[in-house]
Design an enzyme around this catalytic site. Structure first.
Site, PDB file in Angstrom:
ATOM      1  N   LYS A  77      31.895  33.788   9.316  1.00 27.62           N
ATOM      2  CA  LYS A  77      32.741  34.833   8.771  1.00 27.62           C
ATOM      3  C   LYS A  77      32.436  36.168   9.444  1.00 27.62           C
ATOM      4  O   LYS A  77      31.748  36.223  10.446  1.00 27.62           O
ATOM      5  CB  LYS A  77      32.567  34.920   7.264  1.00 27.62           C
ATOM      6  CG  LYS A  77      32.858  33.618   6.542  1.00 27.62           C
ATOM      7  CD  LYS A  77      34.244  33.071   6.809  1.00 27.62           C
ATOM      8  CE  LYS A  77      35.204  33.423   5.729  1.00 27.62           C
ATOM      9  NZ  LYS A  77      36.497  32.710   5.870  1.00 27.62           N
ATOM     10  N   HIS A  95      39.741  36.443  12.480  1.00 27.42           N
ATOM     11  CA  HIS A  95      40.923  37.008  11.803  1.00 27.42           C
ATOM     12  C   HIS A  95      41.466  38.203  12.582  1.00 27.42           C
ATOM     13  O   HIS A  95      41.819  39.213  12.004  1.00 27.42           O
ATOM     14  CB  HIS A  95      40.587  37.442  10.369  1.00 27.42           C
ATOM     15  CG  HIS A  95      40.093  36.315   9.522  1.00 27.42           C
ATOM     16  ND1 HIS A  95      40.940  35.420   8.915  1.00 27.42           N
ATOM     17  CD2 HIS A  95      38.838  35.909   9.217  1.00 27.42           C
ATOM     18  CE1 HIS A  95      40.234  34.527   8.252  1.00 27.42           C
ATOM     19  NE2 HIS A  95      38.958  34.779   8.424  1.00 27.42           N
TER      20      HIS A  95
END
Ligand SMILES: NC(=O)c1ccc[n+]([C@@H]2O[C@H](COP(=O)([O-])OP(=O)(O)OC[C@H]3O[C@@H](n4cnc5c(N)ncnc54)[C@H](O)[C@@H]3O)[C@@H](O)[C@H]2O)c1
Length: 368
Positions: A77, A95
């Site tokens: 992450k 992302h």
């Protein structure tokens, strides 16, 4: 040849206990000639000693910022907010390549430092399929949470667990099980999984089976001429479709008041609410570990209430199983970094995707 070295970083998100490389797979990397460093991490599901025993060097949490230039920094992450300049090759779910809100800031950090994002979502084979993904356990958890909610209610907040415990809870809800509500004795739960042939769809069908439910599985063939009335004639929908082309919505706001609706819980594994290809425009807000279930409609006119579960970090709830599956799938590709270097096809493709995003100021992106 530039083989670099693989540096497994600590995750800054305190709820993130997963790791992309298990100690056993760390041993395989070291045996293949990899230089491997693993950072200390208080919450990681695997102890640091297991990595040391596998032949990895250890380092303090967050020390990747001072890692040698040739290190491939591996995580899952987000990175911490600093430093402003990223000079390494980072492997994680960035992302940042689909035009997400946070994309420009992260891409700017890479641009400033001359580093590269090798996004885990863009490690794809020649067929365009991802070499590793967390989908199976996302679907498994999605269906499991759905069943637990329908058959007694979920206790919040959700906390990470392991498969054995989760399966025991699912089995306890089956007719005759110790937590079985009266309704399971009288009527079987009707569950539909859409995208049933995919990773998460298969996980969802497997979890339903543990709960004693034979789920109905629909994939492209069954949704081509969507029979919405048949869809609404299930108690539970576990939505696992990876939408790539526009198609009619599966559940629309007007379906909430549709005559004869039996559907009372939608579990949206895709969490595609902000996508133009969203097939469940019946809700807007994602739910969370703190508040897993949202009520979309109370019971009206003889129709049941309608609830939604839409949690975008489901696999983190089963950190051990999710890490093992992911690491096993990623290992062959990580080994190519050691044997062939960063120009091995999967890595070269991911680098190209990143460079295109940098050039266009952010374009294409991720869930995990
Ligand atoms: N919530 C989470 O924590 C989490 C975690 C991981 C992945 N995901 C998401 O789950 C979704 C599915 O991922 P996956 O790995 O299972 O993908 P996948 O590619 O393995 O499977 C997708 C399936 O959807 C099917 N499909 C595509 N269009 C369809 C249609 N119109 N009707 C019926 N079926 C259709 C495909 O044929 C395929 O079988 C993705 O959106 C992914 O981002 C969510």
């Amino acid at each position: 040849m530039d083989h670099g070295h693989i540096w497994v970083r600590h995750e800054v998100r305190s709820t993130e206990r997963r790791c992309a490389v298990t100690p056993d797979d760390a041993r395989a990397l070291v045996a293949a000639g990899a230089e491997l460093t693993v950072e200390e991490s208080p919450q990681r599901i695997f102890p640091l000693e297991a990595y040391a025993a596998a032949g990895a060097r250890t380092a303090p949490a967050g020390s990747w910022v001072d890692a040698p230039d040739d290190a491939f920094v591996l995580g899952l992450k987000e990175l911490p907010e600093g430093p402003d300049r990223l000079r390494h090759r980072h492997i994680f779910f960035g992302h940042a390549l689909k035009g997400q809100a946070e994309a420009p800031a992260l891409l700017e950090r890479f641009r400033a430092g001359g580093g590269t994002l090798l996004d885990l979502e863009y490690l794809v084979g020649e067929d365009g399929r991802r070499v590793a993904a967390f989908g199976y356990w996302a679907g498994y958890l999605g269906a499991a949470l759905g069943v637990l909610q329908l058959r007694g209610g979920l206790a919040a907040p959700l906390t990470p667990t392991d498969r054995e415990e989760l399966d025991a809870r699912l089995r306890a809800t089956t007719p005759g099980g110790e937590e079985a509500p009266a309704s399971t004795a009288t009527g079987a739960t009707r569950a539909l999984v859409t995208g049933a042939l995919g990773r998460s769809g298969r996980g969802a069908m497997d979890a339903l089976a543990v709960a004693g439910i034979t789920g109905t599985g629909w994939d492209r063939e069954q949704t081509r001429d969507l029979d919405r009335a048949a869809l609404l004639d299930h108690d539970l929908l576990v939505h696992c479709v990876l939408a790539t082309v526009p198609s009619p919505a599966f559940v629309r706001p007007e379906d909430v008041t549709a005559d004869g609706r039996r559907l009372s819980l939608v579990v949206d594994v895709t969490c595609d609410t902000s996508s133009a290809l969203n097939l469940l425009p019946v809700y807007r807000e994602l739910t969370s570990w703190q508040q897993p279930v949202d009520r979309l409609s109370d019971a009206v006119d003889g129709l049941p209430p309608l609830d939604v579960i839409a949690i975008d970090n489901l696999p983190s709830l089963l950190p051990l199983e999710a890490s093992r599956t992911y690491s096993a799938d990623l290992l062959p590709t990580l080994l190519t970094l050691v044997t062939e270097g960063p120009d091995a096809p999967v890595w070269a493709r991911a680098r190209e995707t990143f460079q295109e995003a940098l050039a266009s100021g952010s374009a294409h992106g991720s869930k995990g």
